[in-house]
Write a protein that holds these residues in place. Structure first.
Motif, PDB file in Angstrom:
ATOM      1  N   LYS A  67       0.835  -1.205   0.000  1.00  0.00           N
ATOM      2  CA  LYS A  67       0.000   0.000   0.000  1.00  0.00           C
ATOM      3  C   LYS A  67       0.869   1.254   0.000  1.00  0.00           C
ATOM      4  CE  LYS A  67      -3.700   2.286   2.533  1.00  0.00           C
ATOM      5  NZ  LYS A  67      -4.573   2.234   3.699  1.00  0.00           N
ATOM      6  N   ASP A  68       1.965   1.236   0.770  1.00  0.00           N
ATOM      7  CA  ASP A  68       2.877   2.379   0.793  1.00  0.00           C
ATOM      8  C   ASP A  68       3.492   2.625  -0.585  1.00  0.00           C
ATOM      9  OD1 ASP A  68       2.359   2.626   3.498  1.00  0.00           O
ATOM     10  OD2 ASP A  68       4.275   1.746   4.135  1.00  0.00           O
ATOM     11  N   ILE A  69       3.842   1.563  -1.287  1.00  0.00           N
ATOM     12  CA  ILE A  69       4.427   1.682  -2.631  1.00  0.00           C
ATOM     13  C   ILE A  69       3.411   2.281  -3.601  1.00  0.00           C
ATOM     14  CG2 ILE A  69       5.341   0.382  -4.613  1.00  0.00           C
ATOM     15  CD1 ILE A  69       7.300   0.429  -2.278  1.00  0.00           C
ATOM     16  N   VAL A  70       2.175   1.759  -3.580  1.00  0.00           N
ATOM     17  CA  VAL A  70       1.133   2.238  -4.490  1.00  0.00           C
ATOM     18  C   VAL A  70       0.820   3.707  -4.207  1.00  0.00           C
ATOM     19  CG1 VAL A  70      -1.282   1.958  -5.181  1.00  0.00           C
ATOM     20  CG2 VAL A  70       0.158  -0.052  -4.857  1.00  0.00           C
ATOM     21  N   GLU A  71       0.689   4.060  -2.929  1.00  0.00           N
ATOM     22  CA  GLU A  71       0.388   5.450  -2.578  1.00  0.00           C
ATOM     23  C   GLU A  71       1.528   6.375  -2.979  1.00  0.00           C
ATOM     24  OE1 GLU A  71      -0.637   5.195   1.576  1.00  0.00           O
ATOM     25  OE2 GLU A  71      -2.746   4.814   1.102  1.00  0.00           O
ATOM     26  N   LYS A  72       2.782   5.942  -2.823  1.00  0.00           N
ATOM     27  CA  LYS A  72       3.928   6.750  -3.238  1.00  0.00           C
ATOM     28  C   LYS A  72       3.913   6.951  -4.753  1.00  0.00           C
ATOM     29  CE  LYS A  72       8.988   6.904  -3.198  1.00  0.00           C
ATOM     30  NZ  LYS A  72       9.053   7.365  -4.571  1.00  0.00           N
ATOM     31  N   ASP A  73       3.601   5.885  -5.505  1.00  0.00           N
ATOM     32  CA  ASP A  73       3.516   6.000  -6.964  1.00  0.00           C
ATOM     33  C   ASP A  73       2.430   6.979  -7.373  1.00  0.00           C
ATOM     34  OD1 ASP A  73       5.587   4.196  -7.224  1.00  0.00           O
ATOM     35  OD2 ASP A  73       4.297   2.495  -7.782  1.00  0.00           O
ATOM     36  N   ILE A  74       1.300   6.955  -6.672  1.00  0.00           N
ATOM     37  CA  ILE A  74       0.192   7.891  -6.965  1.00  0.00           C
ATOM     38  C   ILE A  74       0.646   9.317  -6.660  1.00  0.00           C
ATOM     39  CG2 ILE A  74      -2.102   8.642  -6.217  1.00  0.00           C
ATOM     40  CD1 ILE A  74      -2.755   5.627  -5.845  1.00  0.00           C
ATOM     41  N   ASP A  75       1.310   9.513  -5.510  1.00  0.00           N
ATOM     42  CA  ASP A  75       1.802  10.845  -5.136  1.00  0.00           C
ATOM     43  C   ASP A  75       2.831  11.343  -6.142  1.00  0.00           C
ATOM     44  OD1 ASP A  75       0.172  10.822  -2.910  1.00  0.00           O
ATOM     45  OD2 ASP A  75       1.786  10.333  -1.493  1.00  0.00           O
ATOM     46  N   ASP A  76       3.754  10.471  -6.560  1.00  0.00           N
ATOM     47  CA  ASP A  76       4.781  10.863  -7.537  1.00  0.00           C
ATOM     48  C   ASP A  76       4.151  11.253  -8.871  1.00  0.00           C
ATOM     49  OD1 ASP A  76       6.692  10.380  -5.628  1.00  0.00           O
ATOM     50  OD2 ASP A  76       7.401   8.495  -6.529  1.00  0.00           O
TER      51      ASP A  76
END
Length: 131
Positions: A115-124
């Motif tokens: 979830k942290d990876i997906v959210e970081k990708d969305i933020d980026d």
């Protein structure tokens, strides 16, 4: 008698691995969740599971059970013992590899929630679109 599924056991000694990565980033998620979505993240994002996944002994286990070449996107079905005979199934996914191509005895394994990876990708992606 019923049949049982046997998984191949990795017998590679991590100390014997060539081209060891300096660092491997591995994410975890519940088998029931979509790996590219942030919805439906029940217990696989809980603090106690995250704590058990980052324990030195669990990361040592990962070095032994997955010693050898790895690639970004590789996934492994594993479980985490959360005490009181309550194992939790997880899917581990290789997210990033630095400094080599294989997990060995000297490889630092960092474990984070998918979830942290997906959210970081969305933020980026959002940050890049705003520039």
């Amino acid at each position: 008698m019923g049949s049982s599924v046997r998984h191949d056991v990795n017998t590679t000694d991590p100390a014997s691995v060539d081209d060891q990565a300096d660092r491997v980033l591995v994410s975890f998620r519940s088998p029931e969740t979509d790996p590219d979505d942030t919805d439906d993240w029940w217990v696989a994002d809980s603090e106690w599971l995250r704590e058990n996944m980052t324990e030195h002994t669990y990361r040592r286990y990962l070095r032994w059970s997955h010693a050898g070449p790895v690639a970004v996107g590789d996934e492994w079905e594993e479980f985490v013992n959360c005490g009181c005979t309550s194992p939790e199934d997880v899917i581990l996914r290789v997210e990033d590899i630095e400094g080599g191509i294989a997990i060995g005895s000297e490889t630092v394994i960092e474990v984070v929630s998918r979830k942290d990876i997906v959210e970081k990708d969305i933020d980026d992606t959002t940050d890049d679109a705003g520039q």
